[in-house]
Design an enzyme around this catalytic site. Structure first.
Site, mmCIF file in Angstrom:
data_model
loop_
_atom_site.group_PDB
_atom_site.id
_atom_site.type_symbol
_atom_site.label_atom_id
_atom_site.label_comp_id
_atom_site.label_asym_id
_atom_site.label_seq_id
_atom_site.Cartn_x
_atom_site.Cartn_y
_atom_site.Cartn_z
ATOM 1 N N ASN A 10 0.865 -1.188 0.000
ATOM 2 C CA ASN A 10 0.000 0.000 0.000
ATOM 3 C C ASN A 10 0.899 1.235 0.000
ATOM 4 O O ASN A 10 1.540 1.536 1.002
ATOM 5 C CB ASN A 10 -0.885 -0.044 1.267
ATOM 6 C CG ASN A 10 -1.688 1.231 1.448
ATOM 7 O OD1 ASN A 10 -1.813 2.044 0.527
ATOM 8 N ND2 ASN A 10 -2.239 1.409 2.648
ATOM 9 N N TRP A 11 0.925 1.912 -1.139
ATOM 10 C CA TRP A 11 1.856 3.050 -1.271
ATOM 11 C C TRP A 11 1.325 4.310 -0.610
ATOM 12 O O TRP A 11 2.024 5.321 -0.540
ATOM 13 C CB TRP A 11 2.147 3.319 -2.757
ATOM 14 C CG TRP A 11 2.852 2.191 -3.450
ATOM 15 C CD1 TRP A 11 3.272 0.997 -2.879
ATOM 16 C CD2 TRP A 11 3.218 2.114 -4.838
ATOM 17 N NE1 TRP A 11 3.875 0.211 -3.833
ATOM 18 C CE2 TRP A 11 3.861 0.873 -5.047
ATOM 19 C CE3 TRP A 11 3.072 2.976 -5.919
ATOM 20 C CZ2 TRP A 11 4.352 0.473 -6.292
ATOM 21 C CZ3 TRP A 11 3.551 2.584 -7.164
ATOM 22 C CH2 TRP A 11 4.188 1.354 -7.339
ATOM 23 N N LYS A 12 0.070 4.313 -0.206
ATOM 24 C CA LYS A 12 -0.557 5.495 0.407
ATOM 25 C C LYS A 12 -0.354 6.730 -0.486
ATOM 26 O O LYS A 12 -0.352 6.596 -1.698
ATOM 27 C CB LYS A 12 -0.014 5.705 1.824
ATOM 28 C CG LYS A 12 -0.081 4.432 2.647
ATOM 29 C CD LYS A 12 0.139 4.671 4.099
ATOM 30 C CE LYS A 12 0.164 3.340 4.818
ATOM 31 N NZ LYS A 12 0.217 3.490 6.258
ATOM 32 N N HIS A 96 -9.428 1.162 5.405
ATOM 33 C CA HIS A 96 -8.106 1.296 6.036
ATOM 34 C C HIS A 96 -8.244 2.201 7.259
ATOM 35 O O HIS A 96 -9.041 3.156 7.241
ATOM 36 C CB HIS A 96 -7.118 1.891 5.022
ATOM 37 C CG HIS A 96 -5.699 1.846 5.501
ATOM 38 N ND1 HIS A 96 -5.206 2.763 6.390
ATOM 39 C CD2 HIS A 96 -4.693 0.991 5.242
ATOM 40 C CE1 HIS A 96 -3.933 2.459 6.644
ATOM 41 N NE2 HIS A 96 -3.603 1.392 5.969
ATOM 42 N N GLU A 98 -6.539 4.573 8.287
ATOM 43 C CA GLU A 98 -6.348 6.001 8.001
ATOM 44 C C GLU A 98 -7.631 6.610 7.434
ATOM 45 O O GLU A 98 -7.924 7.775 7.658
ATOM 46 C CB GLU A 98 -5.147 6.190 7.053
ATOM 47 C CG GLU A 98 -3.841 5.981 7.811
ATOM 48 C CD GLU A 98 -2.682 5.479 6.984
ATOM 49 O OE1 GLU A 98 -2.720 5.552 5.743
ATOM 50 O OE2 GLU A 98 -1.713 4.977 7.601
ATOM 51 N N GLU A 167 -5.000 -5.071 10.767
ATOM 52 C CA GLU A 167 -3.970 -4.052 10.905
ATOM 53 C C GLU A 167 -4.169 -3.311 12.228
ATOM 54 O O GLU A 167 -4.941 -2.336 12.272
ATOM 55 C CB GLU A 167 -4.045 -3.056 9.754
ATOM 56 C CG GLU A 167 -3.854 -3.673 8.392
ATOM 57 C CD GLU A 167 -3.282 -2.668 7.409
ATOM 58 O OE1 GLU A 167 -2.184 -2.917 6.899
ATOM 59 O OE2 GLU A 167 -3.903 -1.616 7.195
ATOM 60 N N GLY A 173 2.879 2.063 10.734
ATOM 61 C CA GLY A 173 3.834 3.155 10.561
ATOM 62 C C GLY A 173 4.572 3.535 11.828
ATOM 63 O O GLY A 173 5.212 4.585 11.895
ATOM 64 N N SER A 213 3.857 -2.339 10.196
ATOM 65 C CA SER A 213 5.315 -2.376 10.305
ATOM 66 C C SER A 213 5.927 -3.723 9.902
ATOM 67 O O SER A 213 6.857 -4.199 10.553
ATOM 68 C CB SER A 213 5.753 -1.965 11.714
ATOM 69 O OG SER A 213 5.326 -0.641 11.985
ATOM 70 N N GLY A 234 3.029 -1.173 4.244
ATOM 71 C CA GLY A 234 3.036 0.250 3.915
ATOM 72 C C GLY A 234 4.459 0.697 3.593
ATOM 73 O O GLY A 234 4.964 0.501 2.487
ATOM 74 N N GLY A 235 5.120 1.266 4.584
ATOM 75 C CA GLY A 235 6.453 1.868 4.410
ATOM 76 C C GLY A 235 7.445 1.012 3.633
ATOM 77 O O GLY A 235 8.102 1.491 2.704
HETATM 78 C C1 PEP Z 1 -0.623 0.089 6.246
HETATM 79 O O1 PEP Z 1 -0.936 1.240 6.439
HETATM 80 O O2 PEP Z 1 -1.375 -0.641 5.564
HETATM 81 C C2 PEP Z 1 0.619 -0.408 6.839
HETATM 82 C C3 PEP Z 1 0.644 -1.646 7.199
HETATM 83 O O3 PEP Z 1 1.657 0.484 7.013
HETATM 84 P P1 PEP Z 1 3.139 0.172 7.599
HETATM 85 O O4 PEP Z 1 3.626 -1.110 6.956
HETATM 86 O O5 PEP Z 1 3.963 1.354 7.189
HETATM 87 O O6 PEP Z 1 2.991 0.023 9.069
#
Ligand code: PEP
Length: 249
Positions: A10-12, A96, A98, A167, A173, A213, A234-235
């Protein structure tokens, strides 16, 4: 049932178009020999169409990060599921944290999005997860249950391809990952909820991803848990080096 692993990025709201194109090419080239797992990327809306062109002939699935529940109309600034299909998406992330927290998305809106996605043949990746204070006050299972009921309670069935991502908000994050056993406990709770609601066959077919993470250093332990069928990253999905390491766990 042996469920095929799904590794999703997920590149956000990150990357320039140039960076997004390079990243897509690097991932596509880096997975040519991989046959035994599914790989998916969820770029920002404006990059979906150019990325579709790059993915022709590739096994990578393309997902959007959100959609509106209506198919068309006067909804300035929104994007419909039909548009996403038109530009080559097979999947869409829905609910999600967010979206739920920053944009106050409600269970009712999430349920409507799930309905529309299923009606038009987009595969939803439904996200659920508790906040830190909810975990600390022993409300994890009740929060997950109410999110599942809110999004799926009204449905008679879901396709086998349906994906749920657990999640925990405190792990997104933050660099703080749920331990494999913390994640497994919730995944098994989700699978049991699906079993009660949709039956044994669905519960063994549906993939439940962990997100929060995920990194090359923790993927192997997470994937060794029996109800963790993949990850939503994500990251670490923003750099081909780390994402390819995760894919090849
Ligand atoms: C996400 O937002 O879907 C996520 C898992 O982010 P991160 O891997 O950066 O925690």
């Amino acid at each position: 049932m042996q469920r095929r692993a799904l590794i999703a990025g997920n590149w956000k709201m990150n990357l320039s178009l140039k960076e997004a194109i390079s990243l897509t090419k690097e991932i596509a080239n880096g997975i040519l020999d991989i046959e035994d797992r599914d790989i998916l990327i969820a770029p920002p809306f404006p990059y979906l169409y150019p990325i579709t062109q790059l993915l022709k002939g590739s096994k990578i699935y393309l997902s959007a990060q959100n959609m509106h529940w209506e198919r068309e109309g006067a909804f300035t600034g929104e994007v419909s599921g039909l548009m996403l299909k038109d530009v080559g998406c097979t999947h869409v992330i829905i609910g999600h944290s967010e979206r739920r927290i920053i944009f106050q998305e409600t269970d009712e809106q999430i349920a409507r999005k799930i309905n529309t996605a299923l009606e038009i043949g987009l595969c939803p990746i439904l996200c659920v997860g508790e906040k830190l204070e909810e975990r600390e006050s022993a409300q994890t299972f009740s929060v997950i249950k109410s999110q599942l009921e809110g999004a799926l309670g009204h449905l008679r069935s879901v396709p086998d391809s349906f994906v749920i991502a657990y999640e925990p908000v405190w792990a997104i994050g933050t660099g703080r990952t749920a331990t494999p056993s913390q994640a497994q406990e919730v995944h098994s709770f989700i699978r049991e909820w699906i079993r009660k609601k949709f039956g044994e066959e669905k519960s063994s077919a549906i993939r439940i991803l962990y997100g929060g993470s995920v990194k090359p250093e923790n993927i192997r332990d997470l994937m060794s848990e029996k109800d963790i069928d993949g990850v939503l990253v994500g990251g670490a999905s923003l750099k081909s080096e780390s994402f390819l390491k995760i894919i090849r766990f």
